[in-house]
Enzyme design. Structure first.
Site, PDB file in Angstrom:
ATOM      1  N   GLU A  73       0.816  -1.033   0.106  1.00 23.97           N
ATOM      2  CA  GLU A  73       0.027  -0.114  -0.083  1.00 23.97           C
ATOM      3  C   GLU A  73       0.896   1.202   0.044  1.00 23.97           C
ATOM      4  O   GLU A  73       1.979   1.288   0.676  1.00 23.97           O
ATOM      5  CB  GLU A  73      -0.939   0.123   1.479  1.00 23.97           C
ATOM      6  CG  GLU A  73      -2.019   1.088   1.142  1.00 23.97           C
ATOM      7  CD  GLU A  73      -2.892   1.093   2.415  1.00 23.97           C
ATOM      8  OE1 GLU A  73      -3.636   2.222   2.554  1.00 23.97           O
ATOM      9  OE2 GLU A  73      -2.705   0.451   3.371  1.00 23.97           O
ATOM     10  N   CYS A  77      -6.601   1.220   3.139  1.00 28.33           N
ATOM     11  CA  CYS A  77      -7.373   2.460   3.154  1.00 28.33           C
ATOM     12  C   CYS A  77      -7.509   3.084   1.900  1.00 28.33           C
ATOM     13  O   CYS A  77      -7.959   3.848   1.675  1.00 28.33           O
ATOM     14  CB  CYS A  77      -7.152   3.032   4.455  1.00 28.33           C
ATOM     15  SG  CYS A  77      -7.561   2.177   5.875  1.00 28.33           S
ATOM     16  N   GLU A 122     -11.643  -3.332   4.545  1.00 24.64           N
ATOM     17  CA  GLU A 122     -11.892  -3.289   5.867  1.00 24.64           C
ATOM     18  C   GLU A 122     -13.528  -2.627   5.798  1.00 24.64           C
ATOM     19  O   GLU A 122     -13.657  -1.735   6.770  1.00 24.64           O
ATOM     20  CB  GLU A 122     -11.181  -2.325   6.489  1.00 24.64           C
ATOM     21  CG  GLU A 122      -9.827  -3.176   6.810  1.00 24.64           C
ATOM     22  CD  GLU A 122      -8.816  -2.429   7.666  1.00 24.64           C
ATOM     23  OE1 GLU A 122      -9.120  -1.408   8.066  1.00 24.64           O
ATOM     24  OE2 GLU A 122      -7.605  -3.097   7.909  1.00 24.64           O
TER      25      GLU A 122
END
Length: 824
Positions: free
Chosen positions: A51, A247, A370
Site C-alpha cells: 500500500e 485504506c 475493511e
C-alpha cells in the site's frame, strides 16, 4: 545383575548424553511420526501486501526523485522554490491554458523582465535528493517559450554546500511544447541534494512534468521501480502480492477513491490524486506496473478495488447509490479483461499496446477493504454476482472489517456463511505480541468446509510499536500454527510492507528505507525463513514440555470505568471463590481513600460512585494485585454518553488488565477485552448487548483460574478461558517435496531449551548425519535492526552432525530455529 540395577544403568544410559550436552535444567521431547502425512500446506501461504502508505509508493518504490513534478498539488509550488540570483526582476504564475496534458493542466510560467545573474527554480524532492557516484540518471521535462525569447536553460543537482552531482543544459526551446530528455552520469555522492533549473535569458518560459529518474531501476525500466526495494521483495519469493490498499482504495470520500483506470498509460496523462495517508500520488506507479512487478516476483496478483464505499472508520462514510453502482462493477469486469483478456478485447488490446500482449493470468480479486455492515453486503453481492457470471473462475474475496473479533467481524462471517458468496474471507489483525502467542490455535474451531481464510494484514504491535525481536518471534510462533491450519488459512501477508524514515504514518513495517539505503526487519526474516522452509505436508508430532499449570491464574486488582459516558456504580463487593470471604466491600458512603483515580471526574454521594465526564478511558482502581479466584458484584447505571460500563479485573497496572466492556463501540455490542502493554484485544466472542440510560443493571464477573464468566442481570453473557501464561516453545514439523524433514521451533523464553528429538516411521531409511540449521536470534527481545546495524538480527546458517533417529538439540533462547534433516 538384578532387575533394579539394570533399570539404574538404563536410566544413566538415557540421561548421560543430556548431561554431556550442557547444564540446562530440563529436557523436553519432540516426537515426530514419518509414517503419516497431515494436511497439505497451501502453496500460496506466504505473500506480501503493498500500500502507498509511509511514502512507500511516491518517494519510495516508485523511483521518481522529483516531488510534485506536474505542479498539481493543492499548493502547486509544494516542494518547489524560485529565487533570483542578482538584481533580476522576475515573477511566476501557475497557468492552465493550452497545457501539455488536460489530465494535469497546471504548468509553471516564469517571466523575467530584467536580467542580471539569472533565476533559479529548485525542487527538494522527497526530504532531499540522493544520487550515487558513477550511476546514470534520466532528466525529462517539457518546455516552451510562448514569445520565443528563451532558448536555453541549465540544470543540475547540487546540495546546500555547493557540491554538484551533475550539470547539463537543454537548448532549442520552441514556441510549442517540446519534450526534452537527457541521460547524465553522477560525478559524486549526494544525499541532501536538490534539482535546480537556472534560467539566464530574459523573457517567458513554460515548464511542466519535470522528472528525474535513476537509470538503474528494477530491470532498467523507464518509469520504473527503485532497485534495492524490489530486491528485498524478490528475495522474499512471495507467492502473491495484494495491492494497492488498504485504506488507500477507499479514500476519505468517493471523489478520492482509488480508480484503477486512472493509473495506466502514459504517466503524463495520469492525474495527481490525494493519498488517504495525507500526501499526494502521481499514479506513476499504477496497475500495469503492479502486474509487471507480480510477474517479476513470480507472485499471484490480488488487486483490491473500491466497492462503492469510502473509509468507514471516520464520522461519515460516502457511498455510491445502488442505482449508480454499475460503473464501479464495470470497472471490476474491465480490470479482469485488462489482466486476462486476449488482444482482441478492448482492455486486452490496451494491455498489449502498453507492451504486454500475454495475459497476466489474474485469479483473485478483492471487493472493498475493511468495509462492513448491510451497506457493504448489498454492494459486495452485486459485484460478486456480476464477476461470477462473466468470470466464474475468478476467486472473489470478502472482508470482515478491521479487527479479528467483535460484532463487525462476527456479522461479516455470519453473512458469508448464510449466502456462501465468497471464495476467501479477508481477516486483519494488528495486535500485541501476547495476542499472537495466545491465539496460536485460533483456527482450530473454524469449519474446514467453509470459505478459505486470507489474512490480508497482520503485524505484532508491542510497546512503542517497534520492529523488535519480540514482535517477530510472536509472529513466527503464530505462523508455525497457521501452517497447521493452512487448509483453512490459504494466504497471509504482513502489513505495511514499507516504512520511510522520518515520513511514516504507521509502524511497525516490514522493510525500512530512506533516500539512500534500506534494511529488513526481524519480521521480514521470519517470513523469509518460513517461506523458504515451508514444506509440502505437515507431519504428526508430539511436543512434551514442562510447564506450571498453577501459574495459569488471572490475578490482580479490580476497577470501575467508562468511555465517553457518564456512569454511576453502587453496592460493590469482591468475594473469594475459595473461602467465600468478602475481600472488599464498598457502599460508597465514606471517601475515595481506597481508590486510585487514573482518569475522569469521580465523586461519592449518597452511596453512589459517579464518573461525570464524557472523556475516553476513565477508570478508578482498588484492591490487591495478588487477588485471584474472585467474584465481582456491582450495580451500574448509565446517565448519558455514547457507551456503557467498564468493569475491570486482573489489573496489574494501567496498561495490563482485563475489562468487561458492556455496551462498547458506540453502544453496539459487548465483549471482554484484555490489555497487554497498553494494547487491547477482544478475547472470546462478542454479544449484542446495549445499555439503556437511567436503568440499574446487576453485574457479576466470576474469575476462576483462567476462566471468566460474565453475567448481566443474572444472564450468562460470556464464558471464556484465557491463556494467562504464554508457552515457551512453539513448533511445527513439515516435509517438503524432496522428503526433507523441516523441524521449526520458536523459543521465546529467556533460557536455552534442550530437546530430545525422536523420529519414528523411518522404516529402513536413515538420516544424513549432517543437518542444516537456520537460526534467527539476538541477546534481547527488544533488539532490532537499524540503518546503523541493518544485520543485527538476520538468519545464521550452520551445520550440525550426529543426527539420527534420536538426537539432542538445544534451541537458543529468544530464537526461531529450522532444522533441515535429509533422508539417505
Amino acid at each position: 545383575m538384578n532387575k533394579r540395577l539394570l533399570i539404574i544403568f538404563f536410566i544413566i544410559f538415557l540421561v548421560m548424553p543430556f548431561i554431556l550436552e550442557g547444564n540446562d535444567e530440563t529436557t523436553d521431547v519432540l516426537e515426530i511420526d514419518l509414517s503419516k502425512k497431515g494436511i497439505e500446506i497451501s502453496p500460496n501461504l506466504y505473500g506480501i501486501f503493498f500500500e502507498d502508505i509511509n511514502y512507500a509508493g511516491d518517494g519510495g518504490l516508485y523511483a521518481e526523485l522529483i516531488q510534485n513534478r506536474s505542479f498539481e498539488f493543492p499548493d502547486p509550488m509544494y516542494s518547489w522554490s524560485i529565487n533570483v540570483m542578482g538584481k533580476d526582476k522576475a515573477g511566476y504564475v501557475i497557468e492552465k491554458k493550452d497545457p501539455v496534458s488536460t489530465k494535469n493542466p497546471n504548468y509553471l510560467r516564469i517571466v523575467i523582465s530584467s536580467l542580471d545573474k539569472g533565476v533559479l527554480l529548485s525542487n527538494q524532492g522527497y526530504q532531499g535528493i540522493s544520487l550515487k557516484k558513477g550511476e546514470y540518471y534520466i532528466v525529462t521535462l517539457y518546455a516552451r517559450s510562448p514569445d520565443g525569447s528563451i532558448k536555453n536553460i541549465n540544470f543540475e543537482v547540487s546540495n546546500r554546500k555547493g557540491n554538484v552531482a551533475f550539470k547539463d543544459f537543454i537548448s532549442d526551446i520552441d514556441r510549442k511544447w517540446k519534450k526534452f530528455e537527457k541521460v547524465i552520469m553522477c560525478n559524486q555522492d549526494i544525499d541532501d541534494g536538490r534539482f535546480v533549473i537556472l534560467i539566464k535569458e530574459k523573457g517567458t518560459v513554460d515548464l511542466d512534468f519535470i522528472s528525474l529518474f535513476p537509470q538503474n531501476t528494477w530491470k532498467e525500466r523507464k518509469n520504473g521501480l527503485r532497485f534495492d526495494l524490489v530486491k528485498w521483495l524478490y528475495d522474499l519469493k512471495p507467492s502473491f502480492m495484494r495491492f494497492p490498499g488498504g485504506c488507500l482504495v477507499q479514500g476519505r470520500n468517493m471523489n478520492e477513491a482509488y480508480r484503477w483506470k486512472f493509473t495506466i498509460g502514459d504517466p503524463l496523462e495520469r492525474p495527481t490524486i490525494p493519498n488517504f495517508w495525507g500526501y499526494y500520488q502521481s499514479l506513476g506507479l499504477g496497475f500495469y506496473e503492479y502486474f509487471l512487478l507480480c510477474e517479476d516476483l513470480g507472485a499471484e496478483p490480488i488487486p483490491v478495488i473500491n466497492c462503492g464505499m469510502s473509509f468507514q472508520g471516520g464520522s461519515y462514510t460516502d457511498m455510491v447509490p445502488l442505482d449508480k453502482l454499475d460503473e464501479y462493477i464495470q470497472d471490476a469486469l474491465d480490470l479482469i479483461e485488462f489482466a486476462n483478456g486476449s488482444v482482441d478485447t478492448k482492455w486486452g488490446s490496451i494491455r498489449a499496446k502498453l507492451g504486454h500482449p500475454e495475459p497476466f493470468n489474474l485469479k483473485y480479486i478483492e471487493i472493498g477493504n475493511e468495509q462492513w455492515g448491510p451497506e457493504y453486503y448489498v454492494r459486495y453481492e452485486k459485484f460478486y454476482d456480476a464477476i461470477k457470471k462473466k468470470y466464474p473462475y475468478i476467486k472473489v474475496i470478502f472482508g470482515v472489517g478491521p479487527s479479528p473479533s467483535g460484532k463487525i467481524f462476527d456479522d461479516g462471517w455470519n453473512w458469508v456463511k448464510k449466502t456462501g458468496k465468497a471464495d476467501l474471507v479477508d481477516e486483519h489483525y494488528y495486535m500485541s505480541p501476547e495476542w499472537f502467542l495466545n491465539n496460536v490455535d485460533r483456527y482450530s474451531t473454524y469449519d474446514r468446509k467453509g470459505p478459505k481464510v486470507y489474512v490480508g494484514e497482520y503485524a505484532a504491535h508491542g510497546v512503542g510499536r517497534r520492529n523488535n525481536l519480540e514482535a517477530a518471534l510472536s509472529e513466527a510462533a503464530y505462523l508455525l500454527n497457521i501452517e497447521k491450519y493452512s487448509d483453512i488459512v490459504s494466504m497471509i501477508s504482513y502489513a505495511p510492507l514499507f516504512g520511510k524514515e522520518g515520513a511514516s504514518q504507521w509502524q511497525p513495517n516490514l522493510i525500512w528505507f530512506n533516500n539512500r539505503s534500506s534494511y529488513a526487519t526481524p519480521s521480514y526474516y521470519v517470513l523469509k525463513i518460513l517461506n523458504e522452509n515451508k514444506g509440502k505436508y505437515v507431519l504428526p508430532f508430539k511436543l512434551l514440555t514442562l510447564k506450571d499449570k498453577a501459574d495459569e491464574v488471572i490475578s490482580g486488582m479490580i476497577g470501575l470505568g467508562s468511555w465517553q459516558t457518564s456512569v454511576e456504580y453502587k453496592d460493590l463487593r469482591v468475594i473469594s471463590n475459595i473461602t467465600g470471604e468478602v475481600l472488599y466491600k464498598d457502599n460508597f458512603i465514606d471517601t475515595l481513600k481506597n481508590w486510585t483515580i487514573a482518569r475522569g471526574i469521580w465523586t461519592i454521594k449518597n452511596g453512589v460512585f459517579s464518573q461525570s465526564t464524557l472523556s475516553e478511558n476513565c477508570f478508578a482502581l482498588t484492591g490487591d494485585v495478588n487477588w485471584s479466584n474472585y467474584t465481582i458484584q456491582v450495580k451500574a447505571r448509565k446517565i448519558s454518553g455514547r457507551e456503557g460500563f467498564l468493569i475491570m479485573f486482573g489489573v496489574k497496572n494501567s496498561d495490563n488488565f482485563y475489562w468487561w466492556n458492556i455496551g462498547g463501540w458506540g453502544n453496539s455490542y459487548t465483549a471482554i477485552e484484555k490489555a497487554v502493554g497498553g494494547i487491547k484485544s477482544i478475547i472470546g466472542n462478542s454479544a449484542n448487548v446495549r445499555v439503556e440510560e437511567n436503568r440499574w443493571y446487576d453485574i457479576k464477573i466470576e474469575v476462576n483460574g483462567n476462566r471468566i464468566r460474565c453475567y448481566l442481570d443474572g444472564v450468562l453473557i460470556h464464558d471464556v478461558e484465557d491463556r494467562v501464561v504464554r508457552q515457551d516453545i512453539y513448533s511445527n514439523v513439515t516435509e517438503d517435496e524432496n522428503g526433507d524433514i523441516l523441524i521449526k521451533v520458536v523459543n521465546i523464553s529467556n533460557k536455552n531449551k534442550r530437546f530430545s528429538i525422536v523420529i519414528k516411521g523411518l522404516e529402513n531409511l536413515r538420516l544424513e548425519e549432517e543437518a542444516r540449521v537456520i537460526t534467527l536470534t539476538s541477546d534481547s527481545l527488544k533488539d532490532e535492526n537499524s540503518f546503523i546495524a541493518p544485520n543485527k538480527i538476520s538468519p545464521q546458517y550452520t551445520n550440525i552432525s550426529g543426527v539420527d533417529k534420536n538426537f539432542v538439540y538445544v534451541f537458543p533462547r529468544y530464537s526461531l530455529t529450522v532444522l533441515r534433516l535429509k533422508k539417505r
